[in-house]
Write a protein that holds these residues in place. Structure first.
Motif, PDB file in Angstrom:
ATOM      1  N   SER A   1       0.949  -1.130   0.050  1.00 41.24           N
ATOM      2  CA  SER A   1       0.072   0.014  -0.091  1.00 41.24           C
ATOM      3  C   SER A   1       0.976   1.148   0.007  1.00 41.24           C
ATOM      4  N   ALA A   2       2.059   1.333   0.570  1.00 36.99           N
ATOM      5  CA  ALA A   2       2.870   2.467   0.734  1.00 36.99           C
ATOM      6  C   ALA A   2       3.506   2.394  -0.540  1.00 36.99           C
ATOM      7  N   GLN A   3       3.920   1.692  -1.105  1.00 33.64           N
ATOM      8  CA  GLN A   3       4.549   1.792  -2.503  1.00 33.64           C
ATOM      9  C   GLN A   3       3.512   2.260  -3.651  1.00 33.64           C
ATOM     10  N   ALA A   4       2.253   1.792  -3.271  1.00 31.82           N
ATOM     11  CA  ALA A   4       1.153   2.290  -4.379  1.00 31.82           C
ATOM     12  C   ALA A   4       0.882   3.805  -4.311  1.00 31.82           C
ATOM     13  N   LEU A   5       1.327   4.415  -3.208  1.00 32.90           N
ATOM     14  CA  LEU A   5       1.128   5.750  -3.028  1.00 32.90           C
ATOM     15  C   LEU A   5       2.123   6.503  -3.867  1.00 32.90           C
ATOM     16  N   GLY A   6       3.063   5.843  -4.370  1.00 31.05           N
ATOM     17  CA  GLY A   6       3.966   6.580  -5.257  1.00 31.05           C
ATOM     18  C   GLY A   6       5.039   7.285  -4.590  1.00 31.05           C
TER      19      GLY A   6
END
Length: 387
Positions: A223-228
């Motif tokens: 999820s953290a990586q999906a935030l960009g």
């Protein structure tokens, strides 16, 4: 053993925090006076827990079920003497026994002494150990691996105080397997290229991460990586904290709220969240009030706010509004260049702000210092009222 029991009871009697003094005196008297009759058979565990350990009747009733095998007070007396000698107050002793009744059955020489010696070997002072025992008391504290666990957490979190803080929030730290759970989770966090210092700070703010299910940690990282947020960036730790233990549905709903509240496009909300993931943790009320002020009163464009999401982290009454008053006052009185941005006003530290935007105008605006100070307290001086 009679001498040992007398020692612990005498110690508890002398403690200013003792709330069962009369009971202790009766017990002490019973151990020193010659018995006139034969002592009663059996061992009343529940009464012992109330009268000698300081538990409430309800606590004693619950704890006694785990101590039904005890036939005499000899071993509990030895443990109480050990805790008293360590420096625990009667309140602390009651806490230990209530949390872990079987603590009273631990061997002093074989189990408790080596553990305390091991903790001291880590550099913990006597007072620190005394603070740790009531908080850490459980069946895992009575096993020798607890010393290596404490050693690991001291290195990870940086200090005893931070370890104690984390333990208060997550009392499972000492019960989970260090190799199979804690170090595994730390390894997953390292996949975000977080350094040991960042992981330590993350664990202090959210110690549940260290003992969570592996799938929860993997979902959090994804999820953290999906935030960009770029891996290894300064925002990576904040991004992980912002999405920790939050479902994808709730994250998506918060993104939609941000778009609606700040009139952002999909691209703009992506920019804002990647630069300031903390907005996902901000309350809807806080976000709404800042939106009303920044867009409706200050007149900032939504795209500008998206590029500077840190604006949303500052206090509305203590920083955003007072500094806006100063900026507007200076510009309307032609004391400031018109192209000076509002973000420059807000992001400056207090010392820099005073030096750059207050002190140079003391002669032209002699009341500016006091007016700004009043505005920071929630007042709006007449000179700051614009019509």
């Amino acid at each position: 053993m009679l001498r040992l029991r007398s020692c612990v009871l005498a110690h508890l009697l002398s403690s200013p925090t003792t709330s069962h003094g009369s009971t202790f005196r009766r017990l002490l008297s019973a151990t020193t006076a010659a018995p006139a009759v034969s002592p009663p058979t059996g061992f009343a565990v529940e009464e012992y827990l109330v009268d000698t350990c300081g538990l409430t009747r309800a606590q004693a009733l619950k704890a006694s079920a785990k101590l039904s095998h005890l036939k005499s007070p000899s071993k509990p007396d030895a443990v109480l003497a050990f805790l008293a000698d360590l420096g625990l107050s009667t309140t602390d002793v009651a806490t230990v026994v209530a949390r872990d009744p079987k603590f009273l059955c631990a061997g002093v020489e074989r189990t408790l002494s080596p553990i305390i010696e091991g903790l001291a070997g880590l550099g913990l002072s006597r007072s620190e150990i005394t603070r740790l025992v009531p908080l850490a008391a459980n069946d895992h504290f009575r096993s020798k691996p607890v010393v290596s666990k404490v050693h690991y957490y001291l290195r990870l979190l940086g200090s005893f105080e931070e370890f104690l803080r984390a333990l208060k929030c997550n009392q499972h730290l000492l019960s989970h397997n260090l190799e199979r759970v804690v170090k595994r989770n730390v390894g997953l966090l390292q996949e975000c290229t977080l350094g040991a210092c960042d992981i330590g700070k993350l664990a202090i703010s959210m110690p549940r991460m260290l003992t969570a299910n592996v799938e929860q940690i993997r979902a959090m990282v994804a999820s953290a990586q999906a935030l960009g947020v770029p891996r290894g960036s300064g925002m990576c730790r904040l991004a992980l904290r912002s999405v920790a233990f939050v479902s994808e549905e709730k994250i998506a709903a918060k993104m939609e709220y941000l778009k609606k509240t700040f009139r952002w496009s999909d691209a703009e909300v992506g920019i804002a969240v990647s630069k300031g993931p903390f907005v996902l943790m901000s309350s809807k009320d806080m976000l709404h009030r800042r939106s009303e002020f920044l867009i409706s009163e200050v007149g900032l464009e939504p795209a500008y706010i998206a590029r500077h999401p840190s604006l949303l982290s500052y206090s509305l009454e203590g920083r955003l509004r007072p500094r806006y008053y100063v900026m507007k006052f200076l510009k309307e009185n032609r004391l400031l260049k018109s192209d000076t941005s509002y973000y420059a006003f807000v992001s400056a530290t207090k010392m820099v702000f005073l030096k750059k935007f207050i002190c140079p105008y003391k002669e032209a605006a002699p009341h500016l210092v006091e007016d700004y100070a009043a505005a920071c307290k929630g007042e709006v001086p007449t000179r700051f009222r614009f019509t």
